[in-house]
Design a protein around this motif. Sequence first.
Motif, PDB file in Angstrom:
ATOM      1  N   ASN A  32       0.807  -1.207   0.000  1.00  0.00           N
ATOM      2  CA  ASN A  32       0.000   0.000   0.000  1.00  0.00           C
ATOM      3  C   ASN A  32       0.843   1.261   0.000  1.00  0.00           C
ATOM      4  N   ALA A  33       0.431   2.239  -0.804  1.00  0.00           N
ATOM      5  CA  ALA A  33       0.947   3.587  -0.625  1.00  0.00           C
ATOM      6  C   ALA A  33       0.347   4.118   0.677  1.00  0.00           C
ATOM      7  N   MET A  34       1.142   4.880   1.420  1.00  0.00           N
ATOM      8  CA  MET A  34       0.690   5.386   2.712  1.00  0.00           C
ATOM      9  C   MET A  34       0.733   6.903   2.705  1.00  0.00           C
ATOM     10  N   ALA A  35      -0.029   7.485   3.611  1.00  0.00           N
ATOM     11  CA  ALA A  35      -0.124   8.940   3.627  1.00  0.00           C
ATOM     12  C   ALA A  35      -0.326   9.454   5.046  1.00  0.00           C
ATOM     13  N   TRP A  36       0.099  10.686   5.236  1.00  0.00           N
ATOM     14  CA  TRP A  36      -0.226  11.441   6.441  1.00  0.00           C
ATOM     15  C   TRP A  36      -1.236  12.523   6.056  1.00  0.00           C
ATOM     16  N   TYR A  37      -2.217  12.686   6.918  1.00  0.00           N
ATOM     17  CA  TYR A  37      -3.221  13.716   6.779  1.00  0.00           C
ATOM     18  C   TYR A  37      -3.208  14.560   8.064  1.00  0.00           C
ATOM     19  N   ARG A  38      -3.815  15.743   8.001  1.00  0.00           N
ATOM     20  CA  ARG A  38      -3.977  16.530   9.212  1.00  0.00           C
ATOM     21  C   ARG A  38      -5.307  17.273   9.165  1.00  0.00           C
ATOM     22  N   GLN A  39      -5.813  17.554  10.351  1.00  0.00           N
ATOM     23  CA  GLN A  39      -7.062  18.309  10.460  1.00  0.00           C
ATOM     24  C   GLN A  39      -6.909  19.343  11.568  1.00  0.00           C
ATOM     25  N   ALA A  40      -6.988  20.597  11.154  1.00  0.00           N
ATOM     26  CA  ALA A  40      -6.937  21.708  12.094  1.00  0.00           C
ATOM     27  C   ALA A  40      -8.353  22.022  12.565  1.00  0.00           C
ATOM     28  N   PRO A  41      -8.481  22.671  13.721  1.00  0.00           N
ATOM     29  CA  PRO A  41      -9.819  22.998  14.227  1.00  0.00           C
ATOM     30  C   PRO A  41     -10.627  23.801  13.219  1.00  0.00           C
ATOM     31  N   GLY A  42     -11.853  23.359  12.976  1.00  0.00           N
ATOM     32  CA  GLY A  42     -12.734  24.061  12.067  1.00  0.00           C
ATOM     33  C   GLY A  42     -12.424  23.885  10.596  1.00  0.00           C
ATOM     34  N   LYS A  43     -11.471  23.019  10.274  1.00  0.00           N
ATOM     35  CA  LYS A  43     -11.090  22.812   8.878  1.00  0.00           C
ATOM     36  C   LYS A  43     -11.260  21.355   8.483  1.00  0.00           C
ATOM     37  N   GLN A  44     -11.310  21.120   7.181  1.00  0.00           N
ATOM     38  CA  GLN A  44     -11.401  19.754   6.697  1.00  0.00           C
ATOM     39  C   GLN A  44     -10.042  19.071   6.779  1.00  0.00           C
ATOM     40  N   ARG A  45     -10.088  17.764   6.842  1.00  0.00           N
ATOM     41  CA  ARG A  45      -8.859  16.984   6.830  1.00  0.00           C
ATOM     42  C   ARG A  45      -8.158  17.171   5.492  1.00  0.00           C
ATOM     43  N   GLU A  46      -6.837  17.366   5.516  1.00  0.00           N
ATOM     44  CA  GLU A  46      -6.082  17.581   4.284  1.00  0.00           C
ATOM     45  C   GLU A  46      -4.909  16.613   4.194  1.00  0.00           C
ATOM     46  N   LEU A  47      -4.568  16.309   2.955  1.00  0.00           N
ATOM     47  CA  LEU A  47      -3.447  15.410   2.681  1.00  0.00           C
ATOM     48  C   LEU A  47      -2.136  16.176   2.823  1.00  0.00           C
ATOM     49  N   VAL A  48      -1.219  15.615   3.587  1.00  0.00           N
ATOM     50  CA  VAL A  48       0.055  16.286   3.858  1.00  0.00           C
ATOM     51  C   VAL A  48       1.189  15.671   3.037  1.00  0.00           C
ATOM     52  N   ALA A  49       1.276  14.341   3.041  1.00  0.00           N
ATOM     53  CA  ALA A  49       2.386  13.671   2.363  1.00  0.00           C
ATOM     54  C   ALA A  49       2.005  12.229   2.032  1.00  0.00           C
ATOM     55  N   THR A  50       2.552  11.739   0.933  1.00  0.00           N
ATOM     56  CA  THR A  50       2.322  10.352   0.543  1.00  0.00           C
ATOM     57  C   THR A  50       3.649   9.679   0.229  1.00  0.00           C
ATOM     58  N   ILE A  51       3.663   8.341   0.374  1.00  0.00           N
ATOM     59  CA  ILE A  51       4.850   7.572   0.027  1.00  0.00           C
ATOM     60  C   ILE A  51       4.420   6.254  -0.596  1.00  0.00           C
TER      61      ILE A  51
END
Length: 117
Positions: A32-51
């Motif tokens: 599987n390709a893997m990824a990090w996501y993040r979600q700040a308060p009041g915001k949608q989850r966003e893709l940060v990095a993939t490998i």
Amino acid sequence: QVQFVESGGGLVQAGGSLRLSCAASGIAFGLNAMAWYRQAPGKQRELVATIGSISTNYADSVKGRFSISRENAKNTVYLQMNSLKPEDTAVYYCNAVLSGSAKYSVWGPGTQVTVSS
């Protein structure tokens, strides 16, 4: 069952560094390709990095500051975060990624990263 467990977050001053870890289970991690996501308060989850098996990709906002890596023998993906900014404050999650979207509907608890100015 599919499970992701993130760790390594904390409170850090702007300019500091953190290393996040995510242990995955219940998936064929090495396939599987893997990824990090993040979600700040009041915001949608966003893709940060993939490998993938070799290649990596980053959101423009973290390019040059964050580095994603993986250790297939441990079913673990890492995110080295340097030169942290207050706008990096968020809960960070990992998941497998497919065509730019999270592959699994299951999410871990995430790990909180707070960057003070």
